[in-house]
Design an enzyme around this catalytic site. Structure first.
Site, PDB file in Angstrom:
ATOM      1  N   CYS A   3       0.865  -1.189   0.000  1.00 42.08           N
ATOM      2  CA  CYS A   3       0.000   0.000   0.000  1.00 42.08           C
ATOM      3  C   CYS A   3       0.895   1.230   0.000  1.00 42.08           C
ATOM      4  O   CYS A   3       2.089   1.136  -0.348  1.00 42.08           O
ATOM      5  CB  CYS A   3      -0.989  -0.015   1.159  1.00 42.08           C
ATOM      6  SG  CYS A   3      -0.252   0.057   2.805  1.00 42.08           S
ATOM      7  N   ASN A   6       2.288   1.442   4.312  1.00 38.96           N
ATOM      8  CA  ASN A   6       2.597   0.174   4.994  1.00 38.96           C
ATOM      9  C   ASN A   6       2.321   0.255   6.497  1.00 38.96           C
ATOM     10  O   ASN A   6       2.989  -0.381   7.314  1.00 38.96           O
ATOM     11  CB  ASN A   6       4.057  -0.267   4.730  1.00 38.96           C
ATOM     12  CG  ASN A   6       4.374  -1.701   5.138  1.00 38.96           C
ATOM     13  OD1 ASN A   6       5.501  -2.017   5.488  1.00 38.96           O
ATOM     14  ND2 ASN A   6       3.405  -2.581   5.113  1.00 38.96           N
ATOM     15  N   CYS A   8      -1.436   0.867   7.406  1.00 42.00           N
ATOM     16  CA  CYS A   8      -2.875   0.584   7.568  1.00 42.00           C
ATOM     17  C   CYS A   8      -3.330  -0.668   6.815  1.00 42.00           C
ATOM     18  O   CYS A   8      -3.657  -1.675   7.424  1.00 42.00           O
ATOM     19  CB  CYS A   8      -3.715   1.779   7.101  1.00 42.00           C
ATOM     20  SG  CYS A   8      -3.470   3.265   8.076  1.00 42.00           S
ATOM     21  N   ARG A   9      -3.345  -0.600   5.486  1.00 41.69           N
ATOM     22  CA  ARG A   9      -3.947  -1.690   4.702  1.00 41.69           C
ATOM     23  C   ARG A   9      -3.025  -2.900   4.529  1.00 41.69           C
ATOM     24  O   ARG A   9      -3.440  -4.037   4.814  1.00 41.69           O
ATOM     25  CB  ARG A   9      -4.356  -1.161   3.310  1.00 41.69           C
ATOM     26  CG  ARG A   9      -5.503  -0.184   3.368  1.00 41.69           C
ATOM     27  CD  ARG A   9      -5.661   0.565   2.053  1.00 41.69           C
ATOM     28  NE  ARG A   9      -4.540   1.470   1.826  1.00 41.69           N
ATOM     29  CZ  ARG A   9      -4.360   2.205   0.720  1.00 41.69           C
ATOM     30  NH1 ARG A   9      -5.245   2.111  -0.252  1.00 41.69           N
ATOM     31  NH2 ARG A   9      -3.315   2.995   0.618  1.00 41.69           N
ATOM     32  N   SER A  10      -1.788  -2.684   4.036  1.00 41.71           N
ATOM     33  CA  SER A  10      -0.951  -3.860   3.737  1.00 41.71           C
ATOM     34  C   SER A  10      -0.543  -4.655   4.982  1.00 41.71           C
ATOM     35  O   SER A  10      -0.433  -5.884   4.884  1.00 41.71           O
ATOM     36  CB  SER A  10       0.251  -3.496   2.861  1.00 41.71           C
ATOM     37  OG  SER A  10       1.060  -2.522   3.453  1.00 41.71           O
ATOM     38  N   ASP A 119      -8.414   3.723   1.256  1.00 36.54           N
ATOM     39  CA  ASP A 119      -7.426   4.123   2.259  1.00 36.54           C
ATOM     40  C   ASP A 119      -8.166   4.613   3.505  1.00 36.54           C
ATOM     41  O   ASP A 119      -8.874   5.619   3.449  1.00 36.54           O
ATOM     42  CB  ASP A 119      -6.558   5.234   1.661  1.00 36.54           C
ATOM     43  CG  ASP A 119      -5.427   5.637   2.592  1.00 36.54           C
ATOM     44  OD1 ASP A 119      -5.461   5.252   3.776  1.00 36.54           O
ATOM     45  OD2 ASP A 119      -4.513   6.339   2.119  1.00 36.54           O
TER      46      ASP A 119
HETATM   47  P1  4NP Z   1      -1.812   2.840   4.104  1.00 35.34           P
HETATM   48  O1  4NP Z   1      -2.464   4.180   4.681  1.00 35.34           O
HETATM   49  O2  4NP Z   1      -1.274   3.185   2.732  1.00 35.34           O
HETATM   50  O3  4NP Z   1      -2.960   1.890   4.040  1.00 35.34           O
HETATM   51  O4  4NP Z   1      -0.731   2.432   5.075  1.00 35.34           O
HETATM   52  C1  4NP Z   1      -1.778   5.400   4.762  1.00 35.34           C
HETATM   53  C2  4NP Z   1      -0.939   5.628   5.815  1.00 35.34           C
HETATM   54  C3  4NP Z   1      -0.276   6.845   5.914  1.00 35.34           C
HETATM   55  C4  4NP Z   1      -0.478   7.812   4.946  1.00 35.34           C
HETATM   56  C5  4NP Z   1      -1.322   7.571   3.888  1.00 35.34           C
HETATM   57  C6  4NP Z   1      -1.974   6.346   3.782  1.00 35.34           C
HETATM   58  N1  4NP Z   1       0.174   9.052   5.069  1.00 35.34           N
HETATM   59  O5  4NP Z   1      -0.113   9.945   4.251  1.00 35.34           O
HETATM   60  O6  4NP Z   1       1.020   9.234   5.968  1.00 35.34           O
END
Ligand code: 4NP
Length: 150
Positions: A3, A6, A8-10, A119
């Site tokens: 993602c 790294n 939240c989702r992955s 997201d």
């Molecule tokens: P992820 O979510 O891609 O599912 O881990 C996010 C985590 C942090 C951010 C964006 C998406 N960020 O902008 O810091």
């Protein structure tokens, strides 16, 4: 599992697939990474930890890392969460074989028109439960596919 951050989702996808593989006695290596570098070394977001925990999966030990070109050699399948992850990862590919490894994870739920895993970072806890359910269903399909090919 890839993602953006790294965190939240992955990490959830990583934990769910690893958990299912272990339960089915399937020996596969599962890992996750982010296309971005902001969260390198961080544990998953507390909301991902909590939703995983609620479903009996422990992802506390995971540490965010950034996707690298080396991952194309190390892994047979690279599952990305959304279309932007898809283009970021494909941009790093050096062969058609690398490109062919990259797939939207929800391709397993709708191959004609695969949706993105939303997201959940800026939303509330409901978003994390929704992500969990989508990834749980998709990871089950991945496991079913592996079992068919055993
Ligand atoms: P992820 O979510 O891609 O599912 O881990 C996010 C985590 C942090 C951010 C964006 C998406 N960020 O902008 O810091």
């Amino acid at each position: 599992m890839v993602c953006l951050g790294n965190i939240c989702r992955s990490p959830l996808a990583h934990g769910i697939l690893q958990h299912k593989a272990y339960a089915e006695n399937i020996a596969i290596e599962v890992d996750s990474a982010g296309t971005g570098s902001w969260h390198i070394g961080s544990a998953p977001d507390i909301r991902s930890i909590e939703v995983a925990d609620k479903h009996g999966i422990d992802i506390r030990h995971q540490k965010a890392r950034q996707f690298t070109t080396h991952d194309f050699n190390k892994f047979d399948h690279i599952y990305v969460m959304d279309k932007s992850n898809f283009s970021d990862v494909v941009r790093l590919a050096s062969t058609q074989n690398d490109v062919d490894k990259v797939e939207l994870i929800l391709q397993h739920l709708n191959s004609e028109n695969p949706p993105s895993v939303p997201d959940p970072y800026y939303g509330g806890n409901d978003g994390f439960e929704n992500v969990y359910q989508l990834l749980d269903a998709a990871c089950q399909k991945v496991i079913d596919k592996i079992k068919q090919n055993l």
